[in-house]
Design an enzyme around this catalytic site. Structure first.
Site, PDB file in Angstrom:
ATOM      1  N   LEU A  28       0.809  -1.222   0.000  1.00  0.00           N
ATOM      2  CA  LEU A  28       0.000   0.000   0.000  1.00  0.00           C
ATOM      3  C   LEU A  28       0.840   1.270   0.000  1.00  0.00           C
ATOM      4  CD1 LEU A  28      -2.817  -1.017   2.513  1.00  0.00           C
ATOM      5  CD2 LEU A  28      -2.842  -1.117   0.019  1.00  0.00           C
ATOM      6  N   GLY A  31       6.062   4.947   4.473  1.00  0.00           N
ATOM      7  CA  GLY A  31       6.210   6.261   5.078  1.00  0.00           C
ATOM      8  C   GLY A  31       7.519   6.364   5.816  1.00  0.00           C
ATOM      9  N   GLY A  32       7.592   7.356   6.687  1.00  0.00           N
ATOM     10  CA  GLY A  32       8.819   7.561   7.444  1.00  0.00           C
ATOM     11  C   GLY A  32       9.039   6.504   8.496  1.00  0.00           C
ATOM     12  N   GLY A  34       8.238   2.612   8.587  1.00  0.00           N
ATOM     13  CA  GLY A  34       7.752   1.315   8.169  1.00  0.00           C
ATOM     14  C   GLY A  34       7.019   1.339   6.843  1.00  0.00           C
ATOM     15  N   ASP A 151       0.234  14.797  12.769  1.00  0.00           N
ATOM     16  CA  ASP A 151       0.567  14.671  11.350  1.00  0.00           C
ATOM     17  C   ASP A 151      -0.696  14.740  10.499  1.00  0.00           C
ATOM     18  OD1 ASP A 151       2.364  14.536   9.283  1.00  0.00           O
ATOM     19  OD2 ASP A 151       2.565  12.350   9.320  1.00  0.00           O
TER      20      ASP A 151
END
Length: 435
Positions: A28, A31-32, A34, A151
């Site tokens: 999918l 990201g920062g 994992g 975030d």
């Protein structure tokens, strides 16, 4: 042993059997912290989203600590717009230790993908999105202790085809009463969407509201806000919003946390069509100024010319009829009534405790604009030279009130009057700016 980096869309070797309970079917994104996969529960076929952090690839225990914190807080959340927490476990694979977080798989497109495909949103769509996000933030901030997402951005808001909106990726989440010293000077989030206090490592619930405001700006413009913004980012930018919505959004992204809406619930209340701005105080205005407008005599001269021409034509061609005379007088009165507001017009400026109001008075109606005193960027004197065809030019004196990039030109009798008005208003603005 270092696990080799997998290609972006490939599945790892353990895709068919992760933890003896799950299988991975698709990548999918990454990201920062994992990589996230779509998968299913092997026993039931239930679709799930699994975020995996590799100990070898992270090379930083802070990442593992943040990931474990995310899992712990997600296990305590229960909101229909937050994907449900299902499982958290560790799995050893090929000499590496994998940390796995399993959640409900929410299928849809991020708001960034939506804007990239369809273009910037209209005001009504932006308002609808804000009205769905604010209750989520109210829920998180209302927990004991409050939970800060840290975030909020277009990528972390997933819109489903049927219209449901989900907030995802709690990798930067913070429990405000359990923020360890090791993170006190470390900001987590996305540059451009973070307020200044979060960059300094001191997040608070209103920090999420700022990030939401920047997200709404992206929805309206299709452009990410500039990183490391140190001043009010929207003051110099015209947005496709009504003045009321503009004022609402400006307060959401105020540089100082104390100047923002106090909570998501209050921000949602003032986003309602019935209450676009805070109500006016019942106390009398602190200051009131009346500004007279004397429009160019061209309009009045044109009106007199038209009426005189009609009268001459009538006297030369109209039969001797009282009915036609009455009709002519009625038509003249109608033209005068239509034109009168355009050359008889004045302004009033009221300064209240927290707001200012500019009234545009005409003969038959009044228009009103209301804004916050904090949004007044500047107050200045301007001299304007008006040229007249066939006649001498003249000078006009103005007090110009700047609300962001929007000026209000308030005409005065002279420079001395304009300067006196500015001298009376400036101390109120200065006191407001200095708190």
């Amino acid at each position: 042993m270092i696990v080799p980096q997998q290609p972006q869309n490939s599945l790892p070797s353990f895709a068919t059997n992760l933890g003896g309970r799950y299988s991975l079917t698709t990548a999918l994104g990454q990201g920062g912290m994992g990589r996230t996969y779509g998968g299913q529960v092997m026993a039931t076929g239930q679709p799930v989203a699994i975020k995996i952090v590799s100990l070898h690839q992270s090379r930083d225990w802070k990442v593992i600590e943040l990931f474990e914190r995310e899992a712990k807080i997600l296990a305590q959340l229960d909101h229909p717009a937050i994907p449900k927490y299902l499982d958290y476990f560790e799995w050893e694979e090929g000499g590496d230790l994998l940390f796995c977080l399993v959640q409900e798989w929410v299928r849809g497109v991020s708001l960034r993908q939506w804007v990239n495909k369809r273009g910037p949103m209209l005001e009504a769509d932006m308002v609808a999105i804000a009205q769905r996000i604010l209750p989520i933030l109210s829920y998180l901030h209302g927990l004991n202790p409050p939970v800060i997402h840290r975030d909020i951005k277009p990528d972390n808001l997933i819109l489903q085809p049927k219209g449901d909106l989900y907030l995802v990726d709690f990798g930067a989440v913070q429990d405000v009463y359990r923020n360890s010293v090791s993170y006190a000077s470390t900001f987590v989030g996305t540059l451009g969407y973070m307020p200044l206090e979060q960059l300094r490592g001191h997040s608070r619930p209103t920090s999420d509201l700022y990030s939401l405001g920047m997200t709404l700006q992206f929805l309206l413009t299709g452009k990410d806000p500039a990183p490391l913004v140190l001043d009010r980012p929207l003051r110099s930018q015209r947005l496709p919003l009504s003045p009321e919505r503009q004022a609402w959004l400006m307060r959401l992204i105020a540089p100082s946390p104390e100047d923002r809406w106090p909570s998501g619930a209050i921000a949602a209340q003032h986003l309602s069509p019935d209450s676009p701005l805070s109500p006016s105080p019942s106390t009398p205005p602190l200051l009131t100024f009346k500004f007279n407008w004397n429009f160019s005599g061209q309009i009045l001269s044109l009106l007199i010319y038209v009426l005189a021409t009609m009268m001459i034509i009538y006297r030369e061609n109209a039969p001797d009829s009282r009915t036609l005379q009455h009709l002519f007088l009625l038509l003249s009165a109608l033209i005068s009534a239509i034109c009168l507001p355009f050359f008889y017009h004045w302004n009033t400026l009221n300064l209240e405790k927290d707001h200012f109001i500019v009234y545009d008075h005409y003969v038959f109606f009044t228009r009103k604009h209301r804004g916050r005193i904090e949004d007044i960027f500047n107050l200045e004197y301007r001299l304007k030279k008006i040229k007249s065809k066939g006649g001498p030019s003249r000078l006009e004196h103005y007090v110009v009130l700047w609300e962001g990039v929007k000026p209000y030109w308030l005409r005065c009798e002279s420079e001395a009057v304009a300067q006196e008005i500015i001298a009376q208003i400036e101390p109120i603005l200065e006191e407001k700016r200095n708190g």
